[in-house]
Write a protein that holds these residues in place. Structure first.
Motif, PDB file in Angstrom:
ATOM      1  N   MET B   1       0.841  -1.193   0.000  1.00 26.19           N
ATOM      2  CA  MET B   1       0.000   0.000   0.000  1.00 26.19           C
ATOM      3  C   MET B   1       0.876   1.244   0.000  1.00 26.19           C
ATOM      4  N   LEU B   2       0.411   2.240  -0.638  1.00 18.96           N
ATOM      5  CA  LEU B   2       1.228   3.452  -0.806  1.00 18.96           C
ATOM      6  C   LEU B   2       0.609   4.620  -0.031  1.00 18.96           C
ATOM      7  N   ALA B   3       1.471   5.382   0.618  1.00 26.59           N
ATOM      8  CA  ALA B   3       1.000   6.606   1.280  1.00 26.59           C
ATOM      9  C   ALA B   3       1.860   7.778   0.819  1.00 26.59           C
ATOM     10  N   LYS B   4       1.238   8.950   0.706  1.00 25.40           N
ATOM     11  CA  LYS B   4       1.989  10.156   0.340  1.00 25.40           C
ATOM     12  C   LYS B   4       1.734  11.201   1.412  1.00 25.40           C
ATOM     13  N   ILE B   5       2.785  11.682   1.989  1.00 20.64           N
ATOM     14  CA  ILE B   5       2.664  12.701   3.033  1.00 20.64           C
ATOM     15  C   ILE B   5       3.448  13.928   2.580  1.00 20.64           C
ATOM     16  N   ALA B   6       2.832  15.117   2.702  1.00 21.99           N
ATOM     17  CA  ALA B   6       3.521  16.359   2.311  1.00 21.99           C
ATOM     18  C   ALA B   6       4.399  16.832   3.455  1.00 21.99           C
ATOM     19  N   SER B   7       5.591  17.250   3.086  1.00 24.73           N
ATOM     20  CA  SER B   7       6.485  17.824   4.093  1.00 24.73           C
ATOM     21  C   SER B   7       7.429  18.795   3.392  1.00 24.73           C
ATOM     22  N   ALA B   8       8.468  19.202   4.077  1.00 26.36           N
ATOM     23  CA  ALA B   8       9.425  20.128   3.481  1.00 26.36           C
ATOM     24  C   ALA B   8      10.762  19.962   4.159  1.00 26.36           C
ATOM     25  N   VAL B   9      11.818  20.363   3.443  1.00 29.16           N
ATOM     26  CA  VAL B   9      13.143  20.411   4.069  1.00 29.16           C
ATOM     27  C   VAL B   9      13.699  21.822   3.889  1.00 29.16           C
ATOM     28  N   PRO B  10      14.548  22.213   4.820  1.00 28.85           N
ATOM     29  CA  PRO B  10      15.145  23.547   4.649  1.00 28.85           C
ATOM     30  C   PRO B  10      16.165  23.521   3.531  1.00 28.85           C
ATOM     31  N   PHE B  11      16.223  24.627   2.814  1.00 36.06           N
ATOM     32  CA  PHE B  11      17.212  24.750   1.741  1.00 36.06           C
ATOM     33  C   PHE B  11      17.623  26.211   1.679  1.00 36.06           C
ATOM     34  N   GLY B  12      18.788  26.471   2.226  1.00 34.12           N
ATOM     35  CA  GLY B  12      19.182  27.868   2.308  1.00 34.12           C
ATOM     36  C   GLY B  12      18.222  28.604   3.216  1.00 34.12           C
ATOM     37  N   ALA B  13      17.911  29.793   2.826  1.00 35.04           N
ATOM     38  CA  ALA B  13      16.997  30.573   3.641  1.00 35.04           C
ATOM     39  C   ALA B  13      15.556  30.274   3.278  1.00 35.04           C
ATOM     40  N   ASP B  14      15.362  29.416   2.316  1.00 35.65           N
ATOM     41  CA  ASP B  14      14.003  29.026   1.949  1.00 35.65           C
ATOM     42  C   ASP B  14      13.843  27.546   2.245  1.00 35.65           C
ATOM     43  N   GLY B  15      12.628  27.087   2.083  1.00 38.25           N
ATOM     44  CA  GLY B  15      12.407  25.655   2.225  1.00 38.25           C
ATOM     45  C   GLY B  15      12.098  25.070   0.858  1.00 38.25           C
ATOM     46  N   THR B  16      12.145  23.745   0.775  1.00 36.96           N
ATOM     47  CA  THR B  16      11.708  23.071  -0.440  1.00 36.96           C
ATOM     48  C   THR B  16      10.646  22.061  -0.043  1.00 36.96           C
ATOM     49  N   ALA B  17       9.545  22.076  -0.776  1.00 41.24           N
ATOM     50  CA  ALA B  17       8.486  21.117  -0.474  1.00 41.24           C
ATOM     51  C   ALA B  17       8.965  19.723  -0.852  1.00 41.24           C
ATOM     52  N   VAL B  18       8.683  18.789  -0.014  1.00 44.99           N
ATOM     53  CA  VAL B  18       9.100  17.405  -0.239  1.00 44.99           C
ATOM     54  C   VAL B  18       7.874  16.519  -0.037  1.00 44.99           C
ATOM     55  N   THR B  19       7.707  15.536  -0.890  1.00 44.98           N
ATOM     56  CA  THR B  19       6.657  14.540  -0.666  1.00 44.98           C
ATOM     57  C   THR B  19       7.315  13.255  -0.166  1.00 44.98           C
ATOM     58  N   VAL B  20       6.822  12.783   0.960  1.00 46.58           N
ATOM     59  CA  VAL B  20       7.349  11.532   1.503  1.00 46.58           C
ATOM     60  C   VAL B  20       6.420  10.417   1.039  1.00 46.58           C
ATOM     61  N   GLU B  21       6.965   9.533   0.221  1.00 45.12           N
ATOM     62  CA  GLU B  21       6.165   8.395  -0.265  1.00 45.12           C
ATOM     63  C   GLU B  21       6.592   7.146   0.498  1.00 45.12           C
ATOM     64  N   VAL B  22       5.631   6.472   1.058  1.00 39.65           N
ATOM     65  CA  VAL B  22       5.942   5.259   1.804  1.00 39.65           C
ATOM     66  C   VAL B  22       5.195   4.108   1.132  1.00 39.65           C
ATOM     67  N   HIS B  23       5.976   3.129   0.769  1.00 38.61           N
ATOM     68  CA  HIS B  23       5.375   1.971   0.127  1.00 38.61           C
ATOM     69  C   HIS B  23       5.627   0.741   0.997  1.00 38.61           C
ATOM     70  N   ALA B  24       4.588   0.048   1.340  1.00 34.73           N
ATOM     71  CA  ALA B  24       4.740  -1.147   2.164  1.00 34.73           C
ATOM     72  C   ALA B  24       4.187  -2.324   1.370  1.00 34.73           C
ATOM     73  N   SER B  25       5.001  -3.351   1.246  1.00 31.29           N
ATOM     74  CA  SER B  25       4.555  -4.494   0.466  1.00 31.29           C
ATOM     75  C   SER B  25       5.048  -5.769   1.143  1.00 31.29           C
ATOM     76  N   THR B  26       4.491  -6.816   0.762  1.00 32.13           N
ATOM     77  CA  THR B  26       4.959  -8.078   1.312  1.00 32.13           C
ATOM     78  C   THR B  26       6.338  -8.362   0.771  1.00 32.13           C
ATOM     79  N   GLY B  27       7.048  -9.114   1.511  1.00 27.66           N
ATOM     80  CA  GLY B  27       8.412  -9.413   1.122  1.00 27.66           C
ATOM     81  C   GLY B  27       9.240  -9.555   2.382  1.00 27.66           C
ATOM     82  N   LEU B  28      10.512  -9.646   2.166  1.00 29.93           N
ATOM     83  CA  LEU B  28      11.387  -9.741   3.328  1.00 29.93           C
ATOM     84  C   LEU B  28      11.247  -8.452   4.129  1.00 29.93           C
TER      85      LEU B  28
END
Lengths: 492, 598
Positions: B1-28
């Motif tokens: 299953m896939l989830a997308k969470i909006a976040s940001a990281v600092p970059f210089g004096a500004d920030g940059t929007a970052v999308t955190v994608e988490v994918h969970a699947s069967t497997g090891l």
């Protein structure tokens, strides 16, 4: 019998007949009136006063030639010597007054004295009263309050008018050290500061400071003493001053005209302050205007009242140099403050140094020259030694020397012509291309490097105005910029 | 299953929007983070695991891949802990995906699940487009200050999940945090009672130093970089510390930029509840080039130059700074931004500072007093060489200070205080704004000619200075600007502008938005009136019929600059002579004298 003293220094010795004689009002009135007679030059009056009391001289003149002086009841308060008349006439006709006084002058005196009445009459009392009313005191050679240093001075004044605090004349005793601070009227700021600082610290060390109430160095010297008094009165030291150390020195000024005519007018306020804390004196009766010749003559009194003469800044030919000569003639040591070799206002002082005069840098140097320590206590064995003893030259000198002195003073009259010029124009009448503001800024510049903000502080102008004036002056070649400072280059 | 969470990281004096994608699947079972994470980012796996477990959730026995998009951008910091944890919960079905939709999340997780503050919230919050963001409680004020939208906060992961599932109400935002921030403070118009000198030392403590006072007032009024050269104890540091207290309060846009920079540097607390006060930074001379201009490896941190943005950067003992550091200042001072470039990335930091520097005239410190310096000529020239000509040229005002006299030091006369000076500064700045620049130092060079009308005397003086080599081409431009400030100052001093109006200007109007916003602000009117006064005073050169809106395009009345103004401006540069004269002061004097009058 009449004895002509060959050593006038003797007049100051204890036991001298006039030393004891306290100056009664009658005597002082007579002295004042005598000094006011036409052509009664100081040396003439001095010769008379060194022999007889003022009232006796007055009476003798009033009675005139050929008359004995049978003193009736009217002269009783003076209790004069019956031989006084003869003595007076002998003095006048002999060489004691350099040369015999012409008969017509004696006749003139006779007329004047006869008109004003007897010695203790109301006419003379009026003379004294009018002076007293204006706060003036009168002292004369033979009066016990007469400044001790001037008693033996052959060329000294005969009568002094004094405005000052009561009892100020006691501070002119020889036991109170006294230093003359003199210099040019066209002094640089630096020079005035040095004079002010020296005077201030000398006063605090208990040394009287004598000067001439002229512009420039003289004024700065008086201001220095006054500021010492100002800060002392704030801290209450004026009252306690005498406890632990010598009392503070007072400002003494000798001026060239009558005491009712403050000159120069810019110094009128200073004049009053000096009179309030010390004394302003003059050998001229009230009403006499300052005159070029009188400035030169006044300098001899400044020198005579001092133990040491300090020249802070002087041009090579200037009034201060006359004071130096007067001091040297009296054997009074002279010190000079070194100045920049480029500073025209220090050329005289630098020349003095080349001639072997003692240099002074600060008050301590002056005190060492006076053989005093910083607390104003005498240091035995120290001090400047001048050739021969103090005042030897003048005391030794015969009448002929006095004559020379007068002649020389006359020849230097030109030097003093500048005195009567309006101040602020040292250019001797030369047409100046500078505006008053430029002159003001230029005068605030030293002959050494001066930071702009210092010039600004001295002139009180806005920074922009000062900077613009300095740029203009630089263009004219009057000054130049050096490592962020300004230096004066030549005079205008 | 896939989830997308909006976040940001600092970059210089500004920030940059970052999308955190988490994918969970069967497997090891495993956990991989991709998308250029730095060390602190990669370590988040362990923090997230512990936080999830201690918050009462389940760690999925699945193969989990976390992608930080855009994947080409290097990411640093622990602020991505929270979005990764939430993505994991969504991907493992412990939280419905709808709960995190249209929300952004930033925060570091403790092992117990607590939300911890991270640096740079302000710029990050500003770039996130979501309707609402969630930040750690410690960053709440910072985020609220810069974000017009909704901001939420929760103390721990468990509380946050409960709120997201609407099982629990969001905790209330404290009033103090809600009312803070430049935007709100600027909007309510008072700067919250801020009045010069805003807690900086007051100018009335300075005794004497007429020249130094004048220099810092002019520097503040015209935005001119200031160099003070003087012996130790002449009050250089004292004066510099009083300069920020003369500046007007920051306008809200500028204040937001400043807050972002501080936040990006992790120093948001230093700005605190007073975001409108101009910053004052005084780095020690041991500072490295990176500390001064900014930089770093993964995470570009702003340097002191940017931290002083909008305020004062004070370099005490400038002669002791490494030459490389000083030379690094040259380009930012000219462009008013810093470009920090590294192999993988390059950022732009704001760097609009008023540079104030102080130094001794020579190593022994006494060269200001003629003849007092004990240094050898070579020592002096070595010392003076630390400031290159181009850097020296950046200083419009280079004033020579002397130690105050004992009289001045002991004087009990009250000196003028900062409040009065700040009024005048504000008025001169208002005039500069009417010319379309923040300060006279920043007027476009092409416009200087039309604004500064040199009279004959001024022209002659400048010509002479140029011919004698005392003034360079660049120097001429700077001198004209300083002279313009002096002329403005004179107008203000002449009392044409009433004090009460001046007070209103600093107190209320200055922070209320730029002049472009509305044509009728009080400051604009004031400046107009001042200009008109000047126009009439200078012989009717006022351009009549100027429309109200005409001011916005910077149509200024030419200012007549006289020789006095220019002379003062030149005088205020004379500190350069102490440094430039270092090499030849010994021998030059004599040779020049020998060739000159003698």
């Amino acid at each position: 019998m009449t004895r002509v003293p060959d050593d006038l220094n003797g007049a100051a010795r204890p036991g001298n007949r006039y030393k004891k004689r306290s100056g009664s009002d009658v005597e002082r009135a007579c002295a004042a009136a005598l000094a006011g007679l036409p052509k009664m030059y100081p040396y003439r009056l001095r010769a008379l006063l060194s022999r007889r009391a003022p009232s006796e001289i007055w009476e003798a003149l009033r009675r005139g030639r050929g008359q004995a002086v049978p003193l009736g009841a009217e002269a009783a308060p003076c209790r004069p010597d019956p031989a006084a008349g003869a003595v007076v006439l002998q003095v006048l006709e002999s060489g004691e007054c350099l040369r015999p006084v012409p008969a017509e002058v004696i006749a003139q005196w006779h007329d004047s004295t006869a008109r004003m009445g007897p010695a203790h009459g109301p006419g003379l009392a009026g003379v004294l009263a009018s002076a007293t009313r204006r706060g003036m005191d009168v002292t004369y050679l033979g009066d016990e309050r007469f400044p001790e240093r001037l008693r033996g001075d052959l060329e000294g004044p005969a009568v002094l008018w004094v405005v000052g605090f009561p009892g100020v004349l006691a501070t002119t005793e020889a036991s109170v050290p006294s230093v003359a601070i003199v210099g040019t009227r066209g002094a640089t700021y630096q020079g005035r500061e040095v004079a002010r600082g020296l005077a201030n610290e000398l006063a605090e060390a208990g040394v009287n400071v004598v000067s001439g109430l002229a512009l420039g160095i003289d004024a700065a010297a008086h201001q220095g003493v006054l500021s010492a008094w100002g800060s002392a009165s704030l801290s209450g030291a004026r009252e306690e001053g005498g406890q632990s150390r010598r009392p503070m020195g007072v400002p003494l000024a000798v001026v060239a005209g009558g005491l009712d005519i403050p000159y120069p007018p810019q110094n009128a306020g200073l004049w009053r302050s000096v009179a309030g804390n010390g004394a302003v004196m003059s050998e001229h009766p009230p009403g006499i205007r300052p005159h070029a010749r009188r400035f030169a003559e006044r300098n001899r009194i400044i020198a005579g009242l001092s133990d040491l003469v300090v020249v802070v800044e002087s041009r090579s030919r200037g009034g201060a140099m006359l004071t130096v000569e007067a001091a040297e003639r009296r054997g009074i040591p002279v010190c000079a403050v070194p100045g920049s070799v480029r500073n025209p206002a220090a050329q005289g002082t630098n020349a003095l140094l080349v001639d072997g005069c003692t240099p002074v840098r600060d008050t301590e140097d002056v005190l060492v020259a006076l053989a005093l320590d910083l607390q104003g206590r005498l240091q035995p064995g120290a001090g400047l030694r001048c050739e021969g003893s103090r005042r030897a030259a003048v005391a030794r000198g015969p009448g002929g020397q006095l004559h020379d002195e007068r002649g020389r003073v006359e020849s230097l009259r030109d030097e003093y012509a500048g005195h009567m010029q309006p101040p602020g124009e040292p250019g001797r009448g030369a047409k100046s291309p500078l505006s008053p503001r430029h002159v003001q800024v230029l005068e605030a510049l030293d002959w050494g490097p001066t930071p702009t903000e210092v010039v600004q502080g001295r002139t009180g102008l806005a920074l922009g105005a000062v900077a613009a004036a300095l740029e203009d002056l630089e263009e004219l070649g009057a000054c130049r910029r050096e490592a962020g400072c300004w230096e004066r280059l030549r005079e205008y | 299953m896939l989830a997308k969470i909006a976040s940001a990281v600092p970059f210089g004096a500004d920030g940059t929007a970052v999308t955190v994608e988490v994918h969970a699947s069967t497997g090891l079972p495993g956990f991989t983070i991709v998308g250029l994470p730095d060390a602190s980012c990669r370590e988040s796996r362990d923090r997230v695991r512990a936080a999830i477990l201690s918050s009462g959730f389940r760690w999925p026995q699945l193969h989990v891949t976390v992608n930080l998009a855009p994947s080409s951008l290097r990411k640093g910091g622990a602020g991505l802990d929270l979005p990764i944890a939430l993505g994991l919960l969504v991907a493992s079905g412990q939280l419905p995906g709808s709960a995190t939709a249209d929300r952004g999340f930033i925060g570091e997780l403790g092992l117990d699940g607590a939300l911890r503050p991270v640096a740079g919230i302000a710029p990050m919050a500003a770039v996130m487009g979501q309707q609402s963001i969630v930040v750690p409680p410690g960053c709440l004020a910072e985020a609220v200050a810069l974000r017009p939208g909704h901001v939420d906060s929760a103390a721990s992961l468990a509380e946050l999940v409960a709120c997201l599932q609407e099982e629990q109400r969001w905790p209330e935002i404290p009033r103090a945090a809600a009312s803070g921030g430049p935007r709100r403070q600027g909007a309510d118009g008072g700067g919250a009672g801020e009045a010069p000198p805003y807690g900086f030392p007051d100018l009335c403590d300075v005794r004497g130093q007429a020249l130094g006072r004048r220099a810092i007032e002019l520097a503040a009024a015209g935005g001119h970089h200031l160099l003070m050269v003087g012996p130790p104890g002449s009050g250089k540091t004292m004066l510099a510390q009083r300069l920020p207290g003369l500046l007007p309060l920051l306008d809200p846009d500028r204040a937001i930029e400043v807050s972002k920079v501080f936040s990006a540097a992790g120093m948001a607390g230093d700005r605190g509840a007073r975001p409108l006060v101009p910053p004052f930074r005084a780095p020690h001379h041991g500072a490295s080039p990176v500390a001064l201009v900014g930089g770093g490896t993964a995470w570009m941190r702003p340097g002191e130059l940017s931290l002083a943005h909008g305020g004062v950067l004070f370099l005490d003992e400038m002669g002791e700074f490494p030459v490389s550091v000083l030379e690094a200042l040259r380009q930012p001072l000219e462009e008013r931004v810093v470009h920090v470039s590294r192999a993988r990335q390059s950022v732009i930091f704001p760097a609009d500072v008023l540079l104030v520097a102080a130094m001794n005239p020579c190593p022994c410190g006494s060269a200001g007093t003629p003849g007092a310096c004990r240094c050898t000529p070579s020592e002096r020239s070595r010392y003076a060489r630390r400031l290159s000509g181009p850097l020296l040229d950046r200083f419009d005002i280079a004033v020579r200070l002397a130690s105050p006299s004992p009289d001045e030091l002991l004087s009990s006369a009250p000196a003028a205080g900062s409040t009065e000076a700040a009024k005048r500064v504000a008025l001169v700045r208002a005039m500069a704004r009417s010319r379309g620049a923040i300060s006279n130092a920043e007027i476009r060079r092409s416009r200087i000619d039309e604004i500064v009308a040199l009279d004959a005397g001024a022209r002659r003086l400048l010509e002479r200075s140029l011919r004698s080599g005392r003034l360079s081409g660049r120097g001429l431009d700077r001198v004209r600007r300083v002279a313009l400030t002096i002329a403005d100052y004179e107008l203000v001093d002449s009392g044409k502008v009433a004090a009460s109006e001046a007070l209103a200007l600093i107190g209320a109007c200055e922070p209320r938005g730029g002049i472009a916003a509305d044509g009728g602000t009080a400051e604009g009117a004031m400046a107009d009136r001042a200009m008109a006064d000047r126009g009439t005073a200078q012989g009717g050169t006022a351009q009549g019929g100027r429309a109200d809106g005409g001011r916005a395009d910077g149509a200024g009345v030419p200012v007549v600059v006289t020789a006095e103004h220019v002379a003062e401006a030149l005088e205020l540069r004379s500190g350069r002579e102490l440094l430039e004269g270092g090499s030849g002061a010994g021998s030059g004097q004599w040779s020049r004298a020998a060739g000159g009058e003698w």
